[in-house]
Design a protein around this motif. Structure first.
Motif, PDB file in Angstrom:
ATOM      1  N   SER A 266       0.867  -1.163   0.000  1.00 39.02           N
ATOM      2  CA  SER A 266       0.000   0.000   0.000  1.00 39.02           C
ATOM      3  C   SER A 266       0.904   1.213   0.000  1.00 39.02           C
ATOM      4  N   THR A 267       0.680   2.108  -0.933  1.00 37.32           N
ATOM      5  CA  THR A 267       1.499   3.314  -0.962  1.00 37.32           C
ATOM      6  C   THR A 267       0.834   4.421  -0.158  1.00 37.32           C
ATOM      7  N   THR A 268      -0.191   4.069   0.589  1.00 35.70           N
ATOM      8  CA  THR A 268      -0.866   5.043   1.442  1.00 35.70           C
ATOM      9  C   THR A 268      -0.248   4.994   2.832  1.00 35.70           C
TER      10      THR A 268
ATOM     11  N   ASN B 115       6.032   5.533 -18.329  1.00 35.42           N
ATOM     12  CA  ASN B 115       7.467   5.539 -18.599  1.00 35.42           C
ATOM     13  C   ASN B 115       8.219   5.199 -17.305  1.00 35.42           C
ATOM     14  N   ALA B 116       8.587   3.918 -17.196  1.00 31.85           N
ATOM     15  CA  ALA B 116       9.252   3.457 -15.973  1.00 31.85           C
ATOM     16  C   ALA B 116      10.729   3.824 -15.947  1.00 31.85           C
ATOM     17  N   THR B 117      11.262   4.246 -17.093  1.00 29.64           N
ATOM     18  CA  THR B 117      12.640   4.755 -17.099  1.00 29.64           C
ATOM     19  C   THR B 117      12.673   6.106 -16.386  1.00 29.64           C
ATOM     20  N   ALA B 118      11.630   6.910 -16.631  1.00 27.24           N
ATOM     21  CA  ALA B 118      11.564   8.232 -16.002  1.00 27.24           C
ATOM     22  C   ALA B 118      11.148   8.123 -14.535  1.00 27.24           C
ATOM     23  N   THR B 119      10.167   7.262 -14.250  1.00 30.18           N
ATOM     24  CA  THR B 119       9.651   7.100 -12.887  1.00 30.18           C
ATOM     25  C   THR B 119       9.449   5.610 -12.621  1.00 30.18           C
ATOM     26  N   SER B 120      10.230   5.046 -11.724  1.00 27.31           N
ATOM     27  CA  SER B 120      10.141   3.614 -11.460  1.00 27.31           C
ATOM     28  C   SER B 120       8.726   3.250 -11.023  1.00 27.31           C
ATOM     29  N   TYR B 121       8.385   1.984 -11.137  1.00 21.98           N
ATOM     30  CA  TYR B 121       7.058   1.554 -10.688  1.00 21.98           C
ATOM     31  C   TYR B 121       6.846   1.882  -9.210  1.00 21.98           C
ATOM     32  N   ALA B 122       7.868   1.640  -8.400  1.00 22.66           N
ATOM     33  CA  ALA B 122       7.729   1.917  -6.965  1.00 22.66           C
ATOM     34  C   ALA B 122       7.435   3.410  -6.734  1.00 22.66           C
ATOM     35  N   ASP B 123       8.161   4.268  -7.437  1.00 20.62           N
ATOM     36  CA  ASP B 123       7.932   5.707  -7.269  1.00 20.62           C
ATOM     37  C   ASP B 123       6.581   6.127  -7.837  1.00 20.62           C
ATOM     38  N   GLY B 124       6.201   5.542  -8.967  1.00 14.87           N
ATOM     39  CA  GLY B 124       4.911   5.870  -9.574  1.00 14.87           C
ATOM     40  C   GLY B 124       3.750   5.462  -8.680  1.00 14.87           C
ATOM     41  N   LEU B 125       3.899   4.323  -8.003  1.00 14.19           N
ATOM     42  CA  LEU B 125       2.861   3.875  -7.070  1.00 14.19           C
ATOM     43  C   LEU B 125       2.778   4.833  -5.889  1.00 14.19           C
ATOM     44  N   GLU B 126       3.926   5.217  -5.406  1.00 12.61           N
ATOM     45  CA  GLU B 126       3.956   6.131  -4.275  1.00 12.61           C
ATOM     46  C   GLU B 126       3.332   7.479  -4.652  1.00 12.61           C
ATOM     47  N   ALA B 127       3.534   7.897  -5.906  1.00  9.43           N
ATOM     48  CA  ALA B 127       2.962   9.160  -6.384  1.00  9.43           C
ATOM     49  C   ALA B 127       1.486   9.000  -6.774  1.00  9.43           C
ATOM     50  N   LYS B 128       0.954   7.787  -6.564  1.00  9.78           N
ATOM     51  CA  LYS B 128      -0.455   7.496  -6.855  1.00  9.78           C
ATOM     52  C   LYS B 128      -0.828   7.761  -8.311  1.00  9.78           C
TER      53      LYS B 128
END
Ligand SMILES: *[C@@H]1O[C@H](CO)[C@@H](O)[C@H](O)[C@H]1NC(C)=O
Ligand SMILES: *[C@@H]1O[C@H](CO)[C@@H](O)[C@H](O)[C@H]1NC(C)=O
Ligand SMILES: *[C@@H]1O[C@H](CO)[C@@H](O)[C@H](O)[C@H]1NC(C)=O
Ligand SMILES: *[C@@H]1O[C@H](CO)[C@@H](O)[C@H](O)[C@H]1NC(C)=O
Ligand SMILES: *[C@@H]1O[C@H](CO)[C@@H](O)[C@H](O)[C@H]1NC(C)=O
Ligand SMILES: *[C@@H]1O[C@H](CO)[C@@H](O)[C@H](O)[C@H]1NC(C)=O
Ligand SMILES: *[C@@H]1O[C@H](CO)[C@@H](O)[C@H](O)[C@H]1NC(C)=O
Ligand SMILES: *[C@@H]1O[C@H](CO)[C@@H](O)[C@H](O)[C@H]1NC(C)=O
Ligand SMILES: *[C@@H]1O[C@H](CO)[C@@H](O)[C@H](O)[C@H]1NC(C)=O
Ligand SMILES: *[C@@H]1O[C@H](CO)[C@@H](O)[C@H](O)[C@H]1NC(C)=O
Length: 507
Positions: A352-354, A446-459
């Motif tokens: 959960s990224t919440t 674009n996972a090169t620009a923003t990893s999946y983990a970071d993208g999830l955290e950024a919702k």
């Protein structure tokens, strides 16, 4: 408070990456030529496929390994150091040049060999030549080795024999000092999930996949919902056959060492769009490596829109590194031409990224019936790992239901992307995708620009999926699903203060 702190500590340690060589922290992604081209390989095929992977936006979705499969060598140099010799009619500039081409596109290069006297295509194998071959691969700039199991001269039949044979190459690769992702392909023989984690990054769990949803084949003799313990893995194993085998070993998947359900058959033409959606959803949910197997010169809009579904890939690449597990399976009387009918439900924890205590959950419902069906999953079944008999605190709250296929590209968008990539294949890398992406109302992730983990955290909605409904406390998740299709959801707790949840790691 003390128990809260303890649970946070436990959660942290359980999620720690444990890769033996630091690679495949999340399941590896890439493309391998075998499914579409078998032995018909050459430098041009790899170059054009690598180009397509970039221009279609697939590299930036995380598909990074371009893997050359069998049939690339012409034997050993017996007058020299015994090194394996690449076929210069297929690879005129040698293998190091192929590797350089792949690297120049921001991709990584994978190769194939075999822990036997010969490869499956009866080319030179690496058994007894592990050191010289590992060094040759390292010299060529290889980043990945798929290591097969044909012609092993009987060095199998116990876990110890198979483990030692595969470990010899593991050690040889390590000794080169070059990080090489090591992908075991011994078809689940001798239970590689028991010994693979300390010597390899992934291991196949079945005979070779076949491009059919559920066709039985005597060449893949261990079939049906309970056939996991397989003395003869065979080949020609259907999508459902392999999903059934995966049901027994979800706990064996871990960061750095993954259950490999075999290469993706998406786009090969033997299954319906719904069936490929089921396949991709499940490969993602159980954390299989995602290795595409299609021919990019013939890629269709439906194939591309499955392979680019970032919400499903984000489940595969989730930073909790936890495989979904099967909660129920039922045979049904709604059978197809092969006499098969079934329904099943899988669920698994996601990070959960919440800020809440509640894990997210992925839920996959598979409609193996021969007609469209409505399937239902209770919160009690979805969260059974958090408490049996309806005791899970998770059952007491409301859950937001996010459809993980809602943001799939439309046929028009996908076709526009294929056309844009094709139009500029010769010109600069990725520009067409970027222009298309800027133009489209539904951007590619674009996972090169923003990893999946970071993208999830950024919702990022592209990763979290679209909210389609809510399940009330003690409620049921319902989905209407195409024949042989799947529904894939992310459940996320609707914010609440009570009751206090237990983390997955408290169990
Ligand atoms: C085989 O090894 C010999 C001796 O090192 C070398 O001269 C020759 O070029 C090698 N042949 C090939 C095809 O690599
Ligand atoms: C084997 O010998 C060749 C020269 O014939 C050399 O180019 C190559 O690097 C050697 N390979 C290994 C693994 O030592
Ligand atoms: C070799 O193995 C050691 C011990 O597991 C590991 O720390 C190291 O990263 C490995 N090196 C390579 C290049 O795989
Ligand atoms: C790209 O264009 C070429 C030449 O017009 C054509 O042969 C090929 O099939 C096209 N590829 C796709 C994926 O449309
Ligand atoms: C899970 O998400 C939380 C919140 O975004 C983050 O702080 C944590 O590091 C993540 N856990 C892992 C294992 O990545
Ligand atoms: C799911 O629930 C719906 C509505 O109650 C029902 O029509 C359907 O038959 C159920 N599906 C199954 C597989 O039981
Ligand atoms: C998508 O591809 C199919 C062939 O696979 C084609 O018939 C259809 O016209 C394409 N859709 C669009 C919108 O171009
Ligand atoms: C993705 O992001 C990277 C880094 O920001 C960029 O170089 C690349 O062009 C982007 N790819 C696409 C398809 O937009
Ligand atoms: C796409 O948009 C980004 C940011 O809005 C911009 O920097 C880039 O130049 C655009 N690319 C193209 C090819 O239009
Ligand atoms: C972007 O949109 C414009 C206007 O709709 C269109 O003319 C152009 O072809 C589009 N470009 C791409 C790469 O799709």
């Amino acid at each position: 408070m003390a128990s809260l702190l303890l649970s946070l500590l436990l959660a942290g340690s359980s999620a720690e990456a444990a890769s033996y060589n630091g690679l495949a922290i999340t399941p590896q992604m890439g493309w391998d030529n075998w499914n579409a081209f078998a032995c018909d390989v050459d430098a041009e095929l790899l170059a054009s496929s690598a180009r397509s992977i970039v221009d279609l936006g697939l590299r930036d979705l995380g598909y990074e390994y371009v893997i050359l499969d069998d049939c690339w060598s012409i034997g050993r140099n017996t007058s020299g150091n015994g090194s394996i010799i690449a076929d210069l009619t297929k690879f005129p500039n040698g293998m190091a040049a192929v590797s350089e081409d792949v690297h120049s596109l921001g991709l990584k290069f994978g190769m194939y060999s075999d822990a036997g006297q010969y490869t499956c295509g009866q080319y030179e194998g690496s058994l007894g030549h592990e050191e010289v071959d590992a060094q040759t691969f390292a010299n060529w700039g290889v980043d990945y080795l798929k290591y097969d199991n044909c012609y092993n001269n009987g060095n199998a039949g116990t876990q110890y024999l198979s483990r030692n044979r595969y470990n010899t190459m593991s050690q040889a690769l390590n000794a080169t000092g070059r990080p090489v992702l090591y992908s075991l392909c011994n078809w689940g023989e001798d239970y590689p999930w028991n010994w693979g984690t300390t010597i390899a990054n992934s291991w196949r769990i079945s005979g070779d996949v076949y491009d059919s949803f559920d066709r039985p084949d005597p060449r893949c003799p261990c079939d049906g919902p309970d056939a996991w313990d397989c003395g003869l893995p065979g080949f020609h194993c259907s999508t459902l056959n392999i999903i059934n085998k995966a049901a027994f070993i979800p706990s064996k998947a871990q960061s750095g060492g993954w259950n490999d359900l075999d290469m993706l058959t998406v786009g090969l033409g033997g299954q319906t769009d719904a069936e490929y959606v089921t396949l991709f959803s499940m490969w993602c949910a159980v954390k299989s490596p995602l290795i595409m197997g299609n021919d990019f010169s013939k890629i269709s809009n439906s194939t591309l829109s499955i392979l680019t579904n970032a919400a499903a890939i984000a489940v595969n690449q989730d930073p909790l590194y936890s495989s979904a597990a099967r909660r129920w399976y039922y045979d049904t009387s709604d059978v197809d031409a092969y006499g098969r009918g079934s329904i099943q439900m899988w669920s698994g924890a996601l990070n959960s990224t919440t800020d809440t205590e509640w894990d997210d959950m992925v839920v996959v419902l598979i409609n193996g019936n021969n007609s469209p069906s409505t399937l239902n999953a209770t919160l009690a079944d979805i969260f059974v790992d958090y408490g049996t008999g309806g005791t899970a605190a998770e059952i007491g709250i409301s859950w937001e239901v996010r459809d993980l296929w809602a943001y799939r590209l439309t046929d028009e968008e996908s076709q526009a992307l294929i056309d844009a990539a094709n139009a500029t294949t010769a010109s600069g890398s990725g520009a067409s995708v970027e222009a298309w992406s800027n133009n489209s109302t539904m951007a590619l992730y674009n996972a090169t620009a923003t990893s999946y983990a970071d993208g999830l955290e950024a919702k990022d909605e592209l990763l979290l999926g679209k909210v389609v409904s809510t399940v009330a406390p003690s409620g049921t998740l319902t989905a209407s699903i195409d024949t042989h299709g799947a529904a894939m959801f992310r459940l996320r707790a609707v914010p609440t203060t009570t009751p206090a949840a237990r983390k997955r790691t408290d169990l």
